[in-house]
Write a protein that holds these residues in place. Structure first.
Motif, PDB file in Angstrom:
ATOM      1  N   LYS A  74       0.830  -1.203   0.000  1.00 26.34           N
ATOM      2  CA  LYS A  74       0.000   0.000   0.000  1.00 26.34           C
ATOM      3  C   LYS A  74       0.862   1.250   0.000  1.00 26.34           C
ATOM      4  O   LYS A  74       0.548   2.242  -0.654  1.00 26.34           O
ATOM      5  CB  LYS A  74      -0.910  -0.012   1.227  1.00 26.34           C
ATOM      6  CG  LYS A  74      -1.960   1.097   1.201  1.00 26.34           C
ATOM      7  CD  LYS A  74      -3.005   0.885   2.283  1.00 26.34           C
ATOM      8  CE  LYS A  74      -4.100   1.924   2.158  1.00 26.34           C
ATOM      9  NZ  LYS A  74      -5.184   1.734   3.130  1.00 26.34           N
ATOM     10  N   LEU A  75       1.999   1.185   0.734  1.00 23.87           N
ATOM     11  CA  LEU A  75       2.908   2.320   0.765  1.00 23.87           C
ATOM     12  C   LEU A  75       3.534   2.533  -0.620  1.00 23.87           C
ATOM     13  O   LEU A  75       3.629   3.667  -1.125  1.00 23.87           O
ATOM     14  CB  LEU A  75       3.996   2.066   1.801  1.00 23.87           C
ATOM     15  CG  LEU A  75       5.146   3.086   1.854  1.00 23.87           C
ATOM     16  CD1 LEU A  75       4.617   4.430   2.353  1.00 23.87           C
ATOM     17  CD2 LEU A  75       6.266   2.602   2.769  1.00 23.87           C
ATOM     18  N   ASN A  76       3.975   1.406  -1.274  1.00 25.95           N
ATOM     19  CA  ASN A  76       4.645   1.518  -2.566  1.00 25.95           C
ATOM     20  C   ASN A  76       3.710   2.013  -3.660  1.00 25.95           C
ATOM     21  O   ASN A  76       4.156   2.588  -4.668  1.00 25.95           O
ATOM     22  CB  ASN A  76       5.238   0.167  -2.974  1.00 25.95           C
ATOM     23  CG  ASN A  76       6.400  -0.244  -2.074  1.00 25.95           C
ATOM     24  OD1 ASN A  76       6.995   0.611  -1.416  1.00 25.95           O
ATOM     25  ND2 ASN A  76       6.728  -1.529  -2.052  1.00 25.95           N
ATOM     26  N   SER A  77       2.410   1.786  -3.460  1.00 31.49           N
ATOM     27  CA  SER A  77       1.461   2.223  -4.485  1.00 31.49           C
ATOM     28  C   SER A  77       1.360   3.740  -4.572  1.00 31.49           C
ATOM     29  O   SER A  77       0.912   4.275  -5.591  1.00 31.49           O
ATOM     30  CB  SER A  77       0.085   1.626  -4.211  1.00 31.49           C
ATOM     31  OG  SER A  77      -0.450   2.144  -2.991  1.00 31.49           O
ATOM     32  N   ASP A  86      -0.967  10.213   4.337  1.00 30.63           N
ATOM     33  CA  ASP A  86      -2.320   9.627   4.246  1.00 30.63           C
ATOM     34  C   ASP A  86      -2.399   8.318   5.035  1.00 30.63           C
ATOM     35  O   ASP A  86      -3.433   8.011   5.649  1.00 30.63           O
ATOM     36  CB  ASP A  86      -2.673   9.374   2.782  1.00 30.63           C
ATOM     37  CG  ASP A  86      -2.938  10.665   2.018  1.00 30.63           C
ATOM     38  OD1 ASP A  86      -3.211  11.689   2.690  1.00 30.63           O
ATOM     39  OD2 ASP A  86      -2.875  10.637   0.782  1.00 30.63           O
ATOM     40  N   LEU A  87      -1.295   7.559   5.043  1.00 27.59           N
ATOM     41  CA  LEU A  87      -1.270   6.336   5.856  1.00 27.59           C
ATOM     42  C   LEU A  87      -1.374   6.654   7.342  1.00 27.59           C
ATOM     43  O   LEU A  87      -2.015   5.934   8.103  1.00 27.59           O
ATOM     44  CB  LEU A  87       0.020   5.542   5.573  1.00 27.59           C
ATOM     45  CG  LEU A  87       0.060   4.728   4.290  1.00 27.59           C
ATOM     46  CD1 LEU A  87       1.429   4.092   4.121  1.00 27.59           C
ATOM     47  CD2 LEU A  87      -1.015   3.647   4.314  1.00 27.59           C
ATOM     48  N   LEU A  91      -4.542   4.782   8.928  1.00 25.25           N
ATOM     49  CA  LEU A  91      -4.247   3.598   9.754  1.00 25.25           C
ATOM     50  C   LEU A  91      -3.765   3.921  11.166  1.00 25.25           C
ATOM     51  O   LEU A  91      -3.558   3.005  11.964  1.00 25.25           O
ATOM     52  CB  LEU A  91      -3.187   2.738   9.048  1.00 25.25           C
ATOM     53  CG  LEU A  91      -3.536   2.275   7.638  1.00 25.25           C
ATOM     54  CD1 LEU A  91      -2.364   1.501   7.030  1.00 25.25           C
ATOM     55  CD2 LEU A  91      -4.775   1.405   7.661  1.00 25.25           C
ATOM     56  N   ASN A  92      -3.559   5.212  11.464  1.00 25.80           N
ATOM     57  CA  ASN A  92      -2.979   5.597  12.764  1.00 25.80           C
ATOM     58  C   ASN A  92      -1.634   4.912  12.990  1.00 25.80           C
ATOM     59  O   ASN A  92      -1.274   4.558  14.112  1.00 25.80           O
ATOM     60  CB  ASN A  92      -3.930   5.259  13.924  1.00 25.80           C
ATOM     61  CG  ASN A  92      -5.131   6.167  13.949  1.00 25.80           C
ATOM     62  OD1 ASN A  92      -5.036   7.359  13.620  1.00 25.80           O
ATOM     63  ND2 ASN A  92      -6.281   5.613  14.317  1.00 25.80           N
ATOM     64  N   LEU A  93      -0.901   4.715  11.870  1.00 23.11           N
ATOM     65  CA  LEU A  93       0.433   4.130  11.934  1.00 23.11           C
ATOM     66  C   LEU A  93       1.443   5.155  11.425  1.00 23.11           C
ATOM     67  O   LEU A  93       1.181   5.882  10.449  1.00 23.11           O
ATOM     68  CB  LEU A  93       0.520   2.871  11.061  1.00 23.11           C
ATOM     69  CG  LEU A  93      -0.200   1.618  11.567  1.00 23.11           C
ATOM     70  CD1 LEU A  93      -0.118   0.530  10.502  1.00 23.11           C
ATOM     71  CD2 LEU A  93       0.415   1.131  12.868  1.00 23.11           C
TER      72      LEU A  93
END
Length: 446
Positions: A74-77, A86-87, A91-93
């Motif tokens: 998802k990050l690489n996309s 945005d992550l 995701l609160n990550l």
């Protein structure tokens, strides 16, 4: 009337009583041992749940790799600063991504070197651990290199479930152990109540316990003892009452025969002795009559202040004198003759045991919310501490301790106590040897 009985029918099987004691101690010991084992087991479970074994299981490792690979994809996309932010929001990550480390530095996230030092080595494929307030995870070999972080403050409360569950479990064990021990020992309170009631003279009281086993046996033994005491005391009282009744007729005949004697000195001496015997018999019979309680009283609305004033007036010239101090107006429903009898008994005792230098006896009458208080205070020879607890017992005399040579039957105060208690009140005394005594009577309005 309060009574003290020293003789009782003992339990016939002392070896059984000893076995009961051992069983009870064993049950208490077993309960505490079981509680200790459960608490230790619960603590062990807590420690185990909070700190896993050194090494992830294959299943846990496979799921961790799958989850981190999904995040990496998802990050690489959308590999950009905006995609990383945005992550954060979705995701609160937090993430430290190789090539975008300035963004991680703004968040004060641990560096790659720091997480390598804090790696717990749970897995050869995943880096796991905690650095300060952050838990971290990194999939080894991922491109670009990425470490994922979550703040300990943001962990959902559900993750604390093992600790809360174990703590609650231990607390539940303690509560259940306490209630179990309390239930096991509850018959002791019942036994203590029975002992107290019996010691206060309520020989008809019997204990009841819902538990079986040892306490049932003890309860039955206690009730058997109470039965024996009641029968013994009833037989003694019946004998004394019958003897007192039977003595009246021969005493009357002896009195008639004495009147025929010519020697006046002998006649006078015998008549004095007969008078004392008749008084003793009358007091014994009156004592038993008053034990019937309120039903034996002839109550009426009485001006107690006037009654007390009249009695005090009769004794004001008797050394050392009697004074009524600031009496309050009291109207109360009582048996006036019996209450007057109590007051006269107390005054005559105070006069009898006065010292040559004694000041006048002081009588006070105070009106209270629920009744009235009548006090008689003297500064006579006083009552010894060892005698004070027994002065209201029938036939108990402390003459030797108070004033040698004084005579009496030991029934006056016992009858006074019976009269006061028949009115629903109570009487007690305070004294120190050589410093006088004070008798206090409380009579309720209802």
């Amino acid at each position: 009337m309060r009574r003290h009985h020293r003789h009782h029918e003992g339990y016939k099987h002392p070896h059984k009583k000893h076995r009961l004691k051992k069983k009870l101690l064993f049950r208490i010991f077993f309960t505490f041992m079981l509680t200790a084992v459960l608490i230790i087991g619960g603590l062990g479970w807590l420690v185990h749940s909070l700190k896993p074994d050194h090494g992830l299981s294959p299943v846990a490792e496979k799921n961790a790799i799958f989850y981190l690979s999904s995040l990496q994809q998802k990050l690489n996309s959308s590999l950009s600063e905006k995609g990383i932010e945005d992550l954060y929001k979705d995701l609160n990550l937090y993430a430290r991504v190789e090539g975008f480390e300035s963004l991680a530095d703004q968040k004060n996230l641990p560096t790659f070197n720091e997480i390598e030092k804090e790696d717990e080595h749970y897995s050869p494929k995943v880096v796991l651990g905690k650095h300060h307030e952050y838990f971290f995870a990194e999939l080894k070999g991922a491109s670009p290199r990425t470490a994922w972080f979550v703040s300990a403050k943001e962990i959902p409360r559900g993750f604390a479930f093992p600790f809360v569950a174990v703590a609650g479990f231990i607390f539940l064990i303690l509560i259940m152990s306490f209630l179990t021990i309390r239930w096991m020992m509850s018959p002791i309170k019942v036994l203590m109540t029975g002992v107290k009631r019996i010691s206060m003279g309520d020989l008809k009281y019997r204990i009841k316990t819902r538990q079986g086993g040892e306490f049932q046996v003890l309860g039955e033994a206690f009730n058997n003892m109470a039965d024996g005491l009641e029968k013994m005391v009833a037989a003694k009282e019946q004998l004394l009452r019958d003897v007192s009744h039977e003595l009246r007729s021969p005493l009357t005949r002896v009195g008639v025969a004495v009147d025929l004697l010519k020697d006046e000195a002998i006649k006078g001496s015998i008549k004095d002795d007969l008078k004392k015997m008749e008084e003793l018999v009358a007091e014994i019979l009156e004592s038993y009559r008053l034990r019937e309680g309120a039903s034996s009283l002839k109550k009426s609305s009485t001006d107690l202040t006037e009654l007390v004033t009249h009695v005090v007036e009769d004794y004001k010239d008797s050394a050392p004198g009697v004074v009524l101090k600031n009496p309050e107006d009291v109207s109360i429903v009582i048996d006036p003759m019996q209450v007057e009898r109590v007051l006269r008994n107390l005054l005559e005792n105070a006069i009898k045991y006065a010292k040559p230098q004694s000041v006048p006896i002081v009588v006070t009458l105070i009106k209270e919310k629920d009744g009235c208080v009548l006090r008689v205070k003297d500064d006579g020879v006083g009552i010894a501490e060892k005698d004070l607890a027994h002065i209201f017992e029938p036939f108990y005399r402390a003459d030797a301790a108070r004033s040698p040579g004084k005579s009496g039957f030991g029934l006056g105060l016992a009858i006074a106590k019976t009269i006061v208690e028949a009115h629903g009140g109570h009487i007690f005394a305070t004294s120190q040897l050589g410093q006088g005594a004070e008798f206090t009577i409380h009579l309720p309005f209802e």
